[in-house]
Scaffold this active site. Sequence first.
Site, mmCIF file in Angstrom:
data_model
loop_
_atom_site.group_PDB
_atom_site.id
_atom_site.type_symbol
_atom_site.label_atom_id
_atom_site.label_comp_id
_atom_site.label_asym_id
_atom_site.label_seq_id
_atom_site.Cartn_x
_atom_site.Cartn_y
_atom_site.Cartn_z
ATOM 1 N N GLY A 187 0.761 -1.237 0.000
ATOM 2 C CA GLY A 187 0.000 0.000 0.000
ATOM 3 C C GLY A 187 0.795 1.291 0.000
ATOM 4 C CG ASP A 188 3.494 4.408 1.655
ATOM 5 O OD1 ASP A 188 3.424 5.092 0.611
ATOM 6 O OD2 ASP A 188 3.918 4.854 2.734
ATOM 7 C CG PHE A 189 6.514 -1.078 -3.301
ATOM 8 C CD1 PHE A 189 7.138 -1.685 -2.227
ATOM 9 C CD2 PHE A 189 6.981 -1.353 -4.573
ATOM 10 C CE1 PHE A 189 8.204 -2.553 -2.412
ATOM 11 C CE2 PHE A 189 8.053 -2.220 -4.782
ATOM 12 C CZ PHE A 189 8.671 -2.810 -3.688
ATOM 13 C CG ASN A 190 7.059 5.734 -0.544
ATOM 14 O OD1 ASN A 190 8.243 5.723 -0.226
ATOM 15 N ND2 ASN A 190 6.095 5.907 0.354
ATOM 16 C CG ASN A 199 8.181 3.256 2.506
ATOM 17 O OD1 ASN A 199 8.844 3.748 3.423
ATOM 18 N ND2 ASN A 199 6.886 3.468 2.380
#
Length: 411
Positions: A256-259, A262
């Site tokens: 959900g937050d594979f940025n 991260n």
Amino acid sequence: MEISLLLEQSDTDQMEELTIYGHYGASHSEYKACSAISFSIYCRNIVWVWYLNTQKLDITTFERTFQRTNVSCQLQTVPEPSTGVRVSEGDQYVLKVMNTVDSQNPALVELQTLVMALLLQRGLPSQTALPNISGHLVSQEYIDCGFGRQKYLVRLLTFLPGTTIAKVPCSTQILYEVGKMAAKMDLVLQEMEHPQLHLLNREMFIWNLSNVPLLESYLSVMDGDPMQEVVTAVIQQYKACVQPKLSCCRKSLNHGDFNDHNILLQPDGSAGYQISGILDFADMSFGYYVYELAISIMYMMIENPTPLDVGGVVLAGWETVIPLNQAERDCLYLLVLSRFCQSLVLARHAVVQQPENEEYLMITAKTGVRHLCQLWELGKEAVERRWFQIAAQYRPGGDPVVPTEPKEVQQ
């Protein structure tokens, strides 16, 4: 053994945590000289910081909980999250103290911790928690940070080496590996079993792409901004064109937050990079495979010099593991736009709550709004054509036929 501490920055509006890093020899005066912006953004953490520095989260708490002795706790802020806890014997750890909001949900934190362990077992580069002396991976500590005694969840995690993608010139090789890793991660996440796995449904979680329509209740923060019209149109397109197709998309559990902050990279020895770490599972929830792909594309676009071509390369890597079906392909463009809208609207909302921190809170949104405008102006057909053409240049399950850097799209 000498050990130092890291507190993880929270994504919640409360922002009760400050990212701080321990270094050998960091003195009290050096700590006070840390950047003013950290104090202004996380002013509610000043007590917490001094609480650590004056050893009220004293060394005995750490020694008692994790059975490690001769610990020192000297702290200093640094500008980027690429270091962690260092131990004189060569071991490295990260001590993560959750904020008060997240600490109220120990079952959810436990699920995140178990997911990290599963990924590591399956060969993916994830942190893992070390058990405390009671054998638990998550500890509850009652601490007075200046607001009375409150309960905080504490985990001691292994340290992952590497540099965040945000700090590395992003080549097509990196983008390809990001797509492939995102898909591999989601496949492993489907193996997760736990009696409280239902907690990850998170039906009202505002960052889940299933909840794009919830942005409508936040749109007043954009009154007077020309982008309000674009965001409103994207939300309507989502409801008309994405929601009816979700029944044909494959469900999954998403990071959900594979940025770009991260994902850690290390040189692979052949002038390229390999992914050495996956961080931050706080936004994990149930969704669809295509959500993870859309989120990955959006964040990889942010600082890329040729953002319109990013989607094709990330898609190529993803499809070596999970080829998209037709419904998922049809939804991809609008889901990427929807994530840009989430980032913009929720950042504006945070600025209303904390106007003094506007520069920091709008870092991603300021760049993202340009990409959102460009994607919207080009339209679904043109963007999809470019993405799918780039993806087609890659052999199934292999490297690009002609591994060249993407060219700018002509508008």
